[in-house]
Design a protein around this motif. Structure first.
Motif, PDB file in Angstrom:
ATOM      1  N   ARG A 218      -4.689 -16.264  16.739  1.00  0.00           N
ATOM      2  CA  ARG A 218      -3.900 -14.939  16.695  1.00  0.00           C
ATOM      3  C   ARG A 218      -4.531 -14.325  15.361  1.00  0.00           C
ATOM      4  N   GLN A 219      -4.628 -13.044  15.527  1.00  0.00           N
ATOM      5  CA  GLN A 219      -5.318 -12.309  14.243  1.00  0.00           C
ATOM      6  C   GLN A 219      -4.057 -11.704  13.536  1.00  0.00           C
ATOM      7  N   LEU A 220      -4.023 -11.705  12.212  1.00  0.00           N
ATOM      8  CA  LEU A 220      -2.951 -11.130  11.551  1.00  0.00           C
ATOM      9  C   LEU A 220      -3.506 -10.263  10.225  1.00  0.00           C
ATOM     10  N   ALA A 221      -2.995  -9.333   9.587  1.00  0.00           N
ATOM     11  CA  ALA A 221      -3.147  -8.964   8.461  1.00  0.00           C
ATOM     12  C   ALA A 221      -1.826  -8.994   7.604  1.00  0.00           C
ATOM     13  N   TYR A 222      -2.154  -8.970   6.241  1.00  0.00           N
ATOM     14  CA  TYR A 222      -1.061  -9.048   5.177  1.00  0.00           C
ATOM     15  C   TYR A 222      -1.443  -8.056   4.219  1.00  0.00           C
ATOM     16  N   ILE A 223      -0.278  -7.077   3.975  1.00  0.00           N
ATOM     17  CA  ILE A 223      -0.410  -6.359   2.846  1.00  0.00           C
ATOM     18  C   ILE A 223       0.725  -6.332   1.866  1.00  0.00           C
ATOM     19  N   GLU A 224       0.672  -6.455   0.803  1.00  0.00           N
ATOM     20  CA  GLU A 224       1.696  -6.533  -0.340  1.00  0.00           C
ATOM     21  C   GLU A 224       1.687  -5.499  -1.457  1.00  0.00           C
ATOM     22  N   GLY A 225       2.951  -5.091  -1.460  1.00  0.00           N
ATOM     23  CA  GLY A 225       3.071  -4.146  -2.471  1.00  0.00           C
ATOM     24  C   GLY A 225       3.892  -4.582  -3.555  1.00  0.00           C
ATOM     25  N   HIS A 226       4.696  -3.520  -4.375  1.00  0.00           N
ATOM     26  CA  HIS A 226       5.283  -3.687  -5.625  1.00  0.00           C
ATOM     27  C   HIS A 226       6.324  -4.666  -5.216  1.00  0.00           C
ATOM     28  N   ARG A 227       7.151  -4.457  -4.208  1.00  0.00           N
ATOM     29  CA  ARG A 227       8.564  -5.452  -3.908  1.00  0.00           C
ATOM     30  C   ARG A 227       8.551  -5.636  -2.556  1.00  0.00           C
ATOM     31  N   GLY A 228       7.537  -6.069  -2.013  1.00  0.00           N
ATOM     32  CA  GLY A 228       7.571  -6.691  -0.671  1.00  0.00           C
ATOM     33  C   GLY A 228       6.201  -6.618   0.049  1.00  0.00           C
ATOM     34  N   GLY A 229       5.979  -7.418   1.168  1.00  0.00           N
ATOM     35  CA  GLY A 229       4.943  -7.393   1.953  1.00  0.00           C
ATOM     36  C   GLY A 229       5.179  -7.569   3.362  1.00  0.00           C
ATOM     37  N   TYR A 230       4.101  -7.178   4.144  1.00  0.00           N
ATOM     38  CA  TYR A 230       4.407  -7.124   5.609  1.00  0.00           C
ATOM     39  C   TYR A 230       3.262  -7.473   6.365  1.00  0.00           C
ATOM     40  N   PHE A 231       3.426  -7.960   7.517  1.00  0.00           N
ATOM     41  CA  PHE A 231       2.257  -8.310   8.502  1.00  0.00           C
ATOM     42  C   PHE A 231       2.108  -6.985   9.385  1.00  0.00           C
ATOM     43  N   VAL A 232       0.740  -7.052   9.671  1.00  0.00           N
ATOM     44  CA  VAL A 232       0.195  -6.082  10.373  1.00  0.00           C
ATOM     45  C   VAL A 232      -0.369  -6.605  11.760  1.00  0.00           C
ATOM     46  N   SER A 233       0.253  -6.613  12.990  1.00  0.00           N
ATOM     47  CA  SER A 233      -0.293  -7.454  14.083  1.00  0.00           C
ATOM     48  C   SER A 233      -0.453  -6.882  15.360  1.00  0.00           C
TER      49      SER A 233
END
Length: 269
Positions: A218-233
């Motif tokens: 399964r493909q996932l992308a992960y993006i992280e910023g200053h105070r958190g991160g999130y998956f793009v699915s």
């Protein structure tokens, strides 16, 4: 400590007690704290550790007045990483492929001990104390198991040239770091490319990204910023990020040219 790598029955029982006292179903609690029903169920059964803001948000929603937070601090060892990266690292450990674009620093899994410590010393707002820095350095070094585990994952990096020239920790620290990158790049399942300064077009101006393929393909992308991160699915965003990364690899120097550039930078220090 009544815990295991998978979770804690004691914590799960206390979570269930407060959830039932609040007259909430597992599904309702999950919706309130931003996790799935299955994740809540697994935590209650002691089958997995709570991740990210699970504990803090559940404590607040259920009116536990800190009881869940206190028990979690006793039951679950400090992982040495910010809470929002725990879910990502769980995926990284079992990914069959990983592709990363980084613009400011050498990616975490590639960092040497001295370079990682220099990175964490740059955390000014708020600053990290010495104990926290050492925990994070240790956790970061453990990520290098990625390059030697079985089954062997397919790995690629696109690094901005500026990340290779920024002397975090001083010239000697950077020189050691660059030689380490070159060594990892010689592994046959790893490709490292450099995006040169003189590119007049650039597909990654929106910032860093990490792309994963899970053990379940399964493909996932992960993006992280200053105070958190999130998956793009979900599509189309997921497909757009994979497309951008493909263009980045085409725009960057090839692995052989990239290695020569890294060697030149190291020799100039």
């Amino acid at each position: 400590m009544h815990t295991s790598e998978r979770g804690s029955r004691s914590f799960g029982a206390l979570l269930r007690f407060y959830r039932e006292r609040a007259d909430l179903s597992q599904e309702a609690l999950a919706g309130r704290i931003g996790f799935s029903k299955s994740q809540v169920a697994m935590v209650e059964r002691g089958e997995r550790q709570p991740r990210g803001r699970f504990v803090a948000d559940a404590d607040e929603v259920l009116g536990a007045q800190g009881a869940l937070v206190v028990l979690a601090s006793k039951e679950f060892e400090d992982s040495g990483v910010p809470p929002w990266t725990e879910d990502y690292l769980a995926e990284e450990k079992k990914a069959v492929s990983l592709h990363s674009y980084q613009s400011h620093v050498i990616p975490g899994a590639l960092q040497t001990e001295a370079y990682a410590r220099a990175v964490f010393n740059c955390n000014y707002c708020p600053p990290l104390d010495d104990e926290e820095i050492e925990k994070r350095v240790e956790a970061r070094l453990e990520r290098q198991n990625l390059f030697h585990r079985k089954p062997t994952p397919i790995i690629s990096y696109v690094l901005e040239q500026s990340a290779l020239t920024r002397p975090l920790g001083g010239p000697s620290v950077l020189r050691e770091q660059l030689h380490h990158v070159l060594g990892i790049g010689r592994l046959r399942h790893v490709e490292i490319q450099v995006m040169p300064h003189d590119r007049q077009t650039h597909a990654g101006l929106a910032g860093p990204m990490i792309l994963l393929e899970t053990a379940e393909r399964r493909q996932l992308a992960y993006i992280e910023g200053h105070r958190g991160g999130y998956f793009v699915s979900e599509q189309p965003d997921l497909g757009d990020l994979f497309g951008k990364y493909g263009i980045l690899r085409a725009q960057a120097l090839n692995p052989e040219e990239s290695a020569k550039l890294i060697e030149q930078v190291a020799e100039g220090l």
